[in-house]
Design a protein around this motif. Structure first.
Motif, PDB file in Angstrom:
ATOM      1  N   GLY A 213       0.843  -1.202   0.000  1.00 12.04           N
ATOM      2  CA  GLY A 213       0.000   0.000   0.000  1.00 12.04           C
ATOM      3  C   GLY A 213       0.868   1.238   0.000  1.00 12.04           C
ATOM      4  O   GLY A 213       2.064   1.183   0.335  1.00 12.04           O
ATOM      5  N   HIS A 214       0.282   2.345  -0.386  1.00  9.73           N
ATOM      6  CA  HIS A 214       1.003   3.608  -0.360  1.00  9.73           C
ATOM      7  C   HIS A 214       1.363   3.961   1.080  1.00  9.73           C
ATOM      8  O   HIS A 214       0.594   3.713   2.012  1.00  9.73           O
ATOM      9  N   VAL A 215       2.535   4.526   1.254  1.00 13.28           N
ATOM     10  CA  VAL A 215       2.956   5.032   2.554  1.00 13.28           C
ATOM     11  C   VAL A 215       2.916   6.557   2.482  1.00 13.28           C
ATOM     12  O   VAL A 215       3.562   7.164   1.627  1.00 13.28           O
ATOM     13  N   VAL A 216       2.117   7.158   3.362  1.00 15.18           N
ATOM     14  CA  VAL A 216       1.941   8.604   3.331  1.00 15.18           C
ATOM     15  C   VAL A 216       2.386   9.214   4.653  1.00 15.18           C
ATOM     16  O   VAL A 216       2.468   8.525   5.673  1.00 15.18           O
ATOM     17  N   GLU A 217       2.670  10.493   4.604  1.00 19.16           N
ATOM     18  CA  GLU A 217       3.074  11.207   5.811  1.00 19.16           C
ATOM     19  C   GLU A 217       1.866  11.853   6.473  1.00 19.16           C
ATOM     20  O   GLU A 217       0.946  12.330   5.804  1.00 19.16           O
ATOM     21  N   GLY A 218       1.884  11.856   7.805  1.00 22.73           N
ATOM     22  CA  GLY A 218       0.849  12.530   8.553  1.00 22.73           C
ATOM     23  C   GLY A 218       1.139  14.020   8.655  1.00 22.73           C
ATOM     24  O   GLY A 218       2.064  14.534   8.017  1.00 22.73           O
ATOM     25  N   VAL A 219       0.369  14.717   9.458  1.00 23.43           N
ATOM     26  CA  VAL A 219       0.573  16.152   9.628  1.00 23.43           C
ATOM     27  C   VAL A 219       1.864  16.401  10.400  1.00 23.43           C
ATOM     28  O   VAL A 219       2.399  15.511  11.071  1.00 23.43           O
TER      29      VAL A 219
ATOM     30  N   LEU B  11       5.168  11.534  10.842  1.00 26.74           N
ATOM     31  CA  LEU B  11       5.161  10.080  10.888  1.00 26.74           C
ATOM     32  C   LEU B  11       4.628   9.513   9.578  1.00 26.74           C
ATOM     33  O   LEU B  11       3.861  10.171   8.866  1.00 26.74           O
ATOM     34  N   LYS B  12       5.033   8.292   9.287  1.00 23.00           N
ATOM     35  CA  LYS B  12       4.588   7.641   8.052  1.00 23.00           C
ATOM     36  C   LYS B  12       3.564   6.555   8.378  1.00 23.00           C
ATOM     37  O   LYS B  12       3.684   5.851   9.379  1.00 23.00           O
ATOM     38  N   TYR B  13       2.570   6.422   7.485  1.00 23.57           N
ATOM     39  CA  TYR B  13       1.468   5.496   7.708  1.00 23.57           C
ATOM     40  C   TYR B  13       1.193   4.694   6.437  1.00 23.57           C
ATOM     41  O   TYR B  13       1.106   5.274   5.349  1.00 23.57           O
ATOM     42  N   PRO B  14       1.011   3.376   6.560  1.00 22.62           N
ATOM     43  CA  PRO B  14       0.639   2.577   5.387  1.00 22.62           C
ATOM     44  C   PRO B  14      -0.866   2.685   5.121  1.00 22.62           C
ATOM     45  O   PRO B  14      -1.676   2.606   6.039  1.00 22.62           O
ATOM     46  N   ILE B  15      -1.218   2.880   3.867  1.00 20.10           N
ATOM     47  CA  ILE B  15      -2.621   2.956   3.482  1.00 20.10           C
ATOM     48  C   ILE B  15      -3.011   1.614   2.863  1.00 20.10           C
ATOM     49  O   ILE B  15      -2.978   1.422   1.644  1.00 20.10           O
ATOM     50  N   ASN B  16      -3.307   0.655   3.707  1.00 23.22           N
ATOM     51  CA  ASN B  16      -3.705  -0.673   3.220  1.00 23.22           C
ATOM     52  C   ASN B  16      -4.909  -1.233   3.983  1.00 23.22           C
ATOM     53  O   ASN B  16      -5.115  -2.443   4.031  1.00 23.22           O
ATOM     54  N   GLY B  17      -5.705  -0.341   4.579  1.00 21.02           N
ATOM     55  CA  GLY B  17      -6.883  -0.797   5.302  1.00 21.02           C
ATOM     56  C   GLY B  17      -7.912  -1.445   4.396  1.00 21.02           C
ATOM     57  O   GLY B  17      -8.509  -2.471   4.751  1.00 21.02           O
ATOM     58  N   LEU B  18      -8.131  -0.866   3.202  1.00 16.33           N
ATOM     59  CA  LEU B  18      -9.128  -1.413   2.286  1.00 16.33           C
ATOM     60  C   LEU B  18      -8.701  -2.794   1.787  1.00 16.33           C
ATOM     61  O   LEU B  18      -9.536  -3.711   1.706  1.00 16.33           O
ATOM     62  N   SER B  19      -7.422  -2.947   1.481  1.00 15.91           N
ATOM     63  CA  SER B  19      -6.954  -4.265   1.043  1.00 15.91           C
ATOM     64  C   SER B  19      -7.035  -5.270   2.192  1.00 15.91           C
ATOM     65  O   SER B  19      -7.335  -6.450   1.978  1.00 15.91           O
TER      66      SER B  19
ATOM     67  N   LEU C  45      -5.924  10.884   9.000  1.00  8.66           N
ATOM     68  CA  LEU C  45      -4.666  11.444   9.475  1.00  8.66           C
ATOM     69  C   LEU C  45      -4.772  12.927   9.813  1.00  8.66           C
ATOM     70  O   LEU C  45      -3.879  13.473  10.467  1.00  8.66           O
ATOM     71  N   THR C  46      -5.845  13.575   9.389  1.00  2.08           N
ATOM     72  CA  THR C  46      -6.028  14.987   9.722  1.00  2.08           C
ATOM     73  C   THR C  46      -7.111  15.186  10.795  1.00  2.08           C
ATOM     74  O   THR C  46      -7.461  16.327  11.103  1.00  2.08           O
ATOM     75  N   THR C  47      -7.636  14.094  11.344  1.00  2.00           N
ATOM     76  CA  THR C  47      -8.683  14.214  12.362  1.00  2.00           C
ATOM     77  C   THR C  47      -8.079  14.468  13.739  1.00  2.00           C
ATOM     78  O   THR C  47      -6.903  14.199  13.986  1.00  2.00           O
ATOM     79  N   MET C  48      -8.915  14.950  14.637  1.00  2.84           N
ATOM     80  CA  MET C  48      -8.477  15.256  15.996  1.00  2.84           C
ATOM     81  C   MET C  48      -7.940  14.024  16.709  1.00  2.84           C
ATOM     82  O   MET C  48      -6.975  14.107  17.473  1.00  2.84           O
TER      83      MET C  48
ATOM     84  N   ARG D  76      -7.577  21.126   5.188  1.00  8.61           N
ATOM     85  CA  ARG D  76      -6.512  20.906   6.172  1.00  8.61           C
ATOM     86  C   ARG D  76      -5.225  20.424   5.517  1.00  8.61           C
ATOM     87  O   ARG D  76      -4.128  20.761   5.947  1.00  8.61           O
ATOM     88  N   THR D  77      -5.374  19.630   4.467  1.00  8.60           N
ATOM     89  CA  THR D  77      -4.195  19.092   3.784  1.00  8.60           C
ATOM     90  C   THR D  77      -3.470  20.170   2.993  1.00  8.60           C
ATOM     91  O   THR D  77      -2.246  20.287   3.044  1.00  8.60           O
ATOM     92  N   ASP D  78      -4.239  20.997   2.251  1.00  9.99           N
ATOM     93  CA  ASP D  78      -3.633  22.058   1.443  1.00  9.99           C
ATOM     94  C   ASP D  78      -4.652  23.181   1.243  1.00  9.99           C
ATOM     95  O   ASP D  78      -5.493  23.115   0.332  1.00  9.99           O
ATOM     96  N   PRO D  79      -4.597  24.221   2.086  1.00 11.05           N
ATOM     97  CA  PRO D  79      -5.566  25.332   1.962  1.00 11.05           C
ATOM     98  C   PRO D  79      -5.499  26.040   0.619  1.00 11.05           C
ATOM     99  O   PRO D  79      -6.443  26.747   0.245  1.00 11.05           O
TER     100      PRO D  79
END
Length: 381
Positions: free
Chosen positions: A96-102, A110-118, A261-264, A331-334
């Motif tokens: 899965g894609h690895v993305v950075e958090g805020v 921090l880095k997070y794997p996006i593989n929940g759907l798989s 990743l952008t939630t409280m 939040r990601t890009d105003p």
């Protein structure tokens, strides 16, 4: 080694305690667990579903709660642990894609794997294989041991919260949640002391936010539908109206996994008992109430009523999804062309608060969609 002054700068002492401090934390912990118990013993095939208002009903609830031999099950605890471990394994092994958090307070990301759907689809394939081999047996077992599994999730969530609380003391350089450094062990255990507890690449807060509970909710709903079919010979339209939108909601959450990743919960909240219990117990156990009720008490709606419920579910879901997507994009890009026209105000903390678009309609327009979405499922039952 981080100096004491640097540690205090990174992790200032918590002054304001949420939930009225320790009394509130204790009240929330005992209250939410009590709700799980009260709901189970006041709504089941034996006694029906009624609000406990009489002495006899409360006597039944208390008698059941104290008869712990009926719901403390080592088999259920092992089954729940295997469920958690299975999804943790998929977290590591699936691509899965690895993305950075805020950006965090120290400037890192921090880095997070996006593989929940798989992970969901692999688990679905295993469930279908189990159904092909054993038929309805595994799913009926889940419904027959629903409360034992619910209690096991409470025990697991509490043990996990104790672990991450103790684990947060491993180093003075650990980044703590701004609300979780009060130095009161009860309050910090409840609210969450460490911001992002990790075991190697496994981010426990991020993992629990979407996987064991959300996918457990789908599994429980499916199992209750299978149970209804096993007992009554068919699945009522009310069951479909309840579980199809809920399962779609869960899948949608996984499709937009990176949005969390952008939630409280991820950005500011520590990972303590509140989130551990909420993710592992409250979401799957309490959100599957309609399916559980309908499993032993089918309701058959007229076509107009069914259409009304379906339209309400779809419309409210769209409000929820579109408003959340707008907020996440901002939040990601105003400066994103899709959202840069939106008006906002700056808060005292320096964050930007949207006041136009979806968020110009109501302060928490996403909650409005969420509430009506839940109401649609309640009408179904």
């Amino acid at each position: 080694m981080v100096s004491q002054s640097s540690a205090q700068t990174l992790n200032p002492r918590t002054v304001h305690r949420e939930f009225f401090g320790v009394p509130g934390a204790l009240a929330v912990m005992t209250g939410t667990v009590s709700v799980v118990f009260v709901w189970y013993f006041s709504c089941n095939p034996q006694v029906g579903c009624q609000l406990p208002t009489t002495h006899e009903q409360w006597t039944h609830i208390l008698r059941g709660a104290f008869n712990y031999q009926d719901y403390l099950s080592s088999t259920a605890l092992v089954a729940y642990t295997v469920w958690w471990a299975w999804l943790a394994l998929l977290y590591f092994v699936l691509p899965g894609h690895v993305v950075e958090g805020v950006e965090l307070r120290d400037g890192s990301r921090l880095k997070y794997p996006i593989n929940g759907l798989s992970s969901f689809f692999v688990t679905l394939a295993v469930a279908l294989a189990a159904y092909t081999y054993w038929g309805t047996l595994p799913f009926v077992w889940i419904t027959d041991h629903y409360f034992q599994l619910a209690v096991s999730s409470i025990l697991f969530a509490t043990a996990q919260a104790l672990f991450v609380y103790a684990y947060s003391f491993r180093s003075s350089s650990v980044m703590l949640a701004l609300a979780g450094n009060s130095c009161n062990p009860i309050y910090d255990f409840f609210i969450g002391r460490e911001l992002n507890p990790r075991l190697g690449p496994l981010d426990l807060k991020y993992f629990c936010e979407l996987r064991p509970g959300i996918m457990g909710w789908v599994l429980l709903n499916t199992s209750f539908a299978i149970r209804q079919h096993t007992v009554f010979g068919s699945v009522s339209n009310s069951m479909w109206l309840a579980i199809v939108p809920q399962i779609a909601y869960c899948v949608d959450t996984l499709v937009f996994e990176r949005n969390v990743l952008t939630t409280m919960d991820i950005v500011t909240d520590g990972f303590g008992w509140m989130l551990s219990f909420g993710d592992l117990t409250w979401v799957p156990v309490m959100y599957s109430l309609q399916a559980r009720f309908l499993a032993f008490h089918p309701v058959h709606h007229s076509s107009p009523m069914a259409a009304l419920i379906a339209v309400m579910a779809v419309a409210s879901f769209l409000v929820f999804r579109l408003s959340n997507s707008e907020k996440n994009a901002f939040r990601t890009d105003p400066n994103d062309p899709k959202v840069r026209h939106l008006k906002y105000i700056k808060t005292e903390s320096g964050s930007k608060l949207l006041v136009s678009g979806w968020w110009g309609m109501a302060r928490h327009i996403n909650y409005t969609g969420d509430w009506f979405f839940g109401l649609a499922q309640c009408l179904a039952a």
